[in-house]
Design a protein around this motif. Sequence first.
Motif, mmCIF file in Angstrom:
data_model
loop_
_atom_site.group_PDB
_atom_site.id
_atom_site.type_symbol
_atom_site.label_atom_id
_atom_site.label_comp_id
_atom_site.label_asym_id
_atom_site.label_seq_id
_atom_site.Cartn_x
_atom_site.Cartn_y
_atom_site.Cartn_z
ATOM 1 N N ILE A 1 1.010 -2.691 -11.013
ATOM 2 C CA ILE A 1 1.646 -3.196 -9.786
ATOM 3 C C ILE A 1 3.002 -3.855 -10.018
ATOM 4 N N GLY A 2 3.449 -3.946 -11.263
ATOM 5 C CA GLY A 2 4.681 -4.676 -11.551
ATOM 6 C C GLY A 2 5.917 -4.124 -10.868
ATOM 7 N N ASN A 3 5.939 -2.807 -10.640
ATOM 8 C CA ASN A 3 7.146 -2.200 -10.071
ATOM 9 C C ASN A 3 7.001 -1.807 -8.605
ATOM 10 N N LEU A 4 5.921 -2.249 -7.959
ATOM 11 C CA LEU A 4 5.715 -1.871 -6.560
ATOM 12 C C LEU A 4 6.671 -2.610 -5.630
ATOM 13 N N SER A 5 6.947 -1.992 -4.489
ATOM 14 C CA SER A 5 7.850 -2.603 -3.502
ATOM 15 C C SER A 5 7.092 -3.454 -2.487
ATOM 16 N N ARG A 6 5.773 -3.514 -2.617
ATOM 17 C CA ARG A 6 4.958 -4.373 -1.752
ATOM 18 C C ARG A 6 3.982 -5.148 -2.632
ATOM 19 N N HIS B 1 5.153 -9.794 -7.620
ATOM 20 C CA HIS B 1 6.276 -10.270 -6.815
ATOM 21 C C HIS B 1 7.361 -9.194 -6.827
ATOM 22 N N PRO B 2 7.463 -8.380 -5.787
ATOM 23 C CA PRO B 2 8.461 -7.312 -5.758
ATOM 24 C C PRO B 2 9.893 -7.800 -5.903
#
Length: 225
Positions: free
Chosen positions: A118-123, A176-177
């Motif tokens: 999830i580190g690179n997600l936009s949400r 944290h996006p």
Amino acid sequence: MKDKPHFHGHRQRLKERLCKDASAMADYEILELLLGQTLLRRDTKPIAKDLLARFGSLGGVFRAPQSQLEEMDGIGPGVLAFFTLLREFWTRMAEEPVRAGETLSDPEAIRKAAMARIGNLSREEFWIALVNNGNKVIYWSRMSEGTVDKTAVYPREVVALALRHNASGIAVAHNHPGGNPAPSQEDMMITMDIATLCQDMGIRLLDHVIVTVDGFYSFREKGRL
């Protein structure tokens, strides 16, 4: 061979160099060959160089949002699907300790898995790992997903999930996006609420980790648990 693409010989030479000494190849050459897996009849060298110029590095290309990749010349559905496959392959390798139910000596494996997933997600997304008495991971999954700066987290649901799986310990993580892993006031309040409920129910809270593409914040390491 008739109608052979003009870059056919160049791509074959790249493959030979790859097999001989992959470490000696330039970043754009590695990206050329990756793109060539789907763009069979197109010269991928200029596309590779354009991608690196736009996103700065192989990692930048790898983590680039699909919406931005779609803006690049030569990037169509086939390349996007292939990049998604590569990201999922890499993510699952990083998740292997938690997916395989390994015994955790510390929460580092959770941090690595969360950064990959999830580190690179936009949400924002909120994930949880459950462990048994021997600290063996018995569950790793997403609990909720939200917007660019918020996701709904209910401490009672976190603890209820642990009880349903007869877990003796939990570790939670969210992203944290915006790129700054420092906890917000709300993050701290939710963590304390989860910690209080865990203590009341005799469940160990191993850590709460906030991750970004290249950083993290551990409540355990910072002495807040």
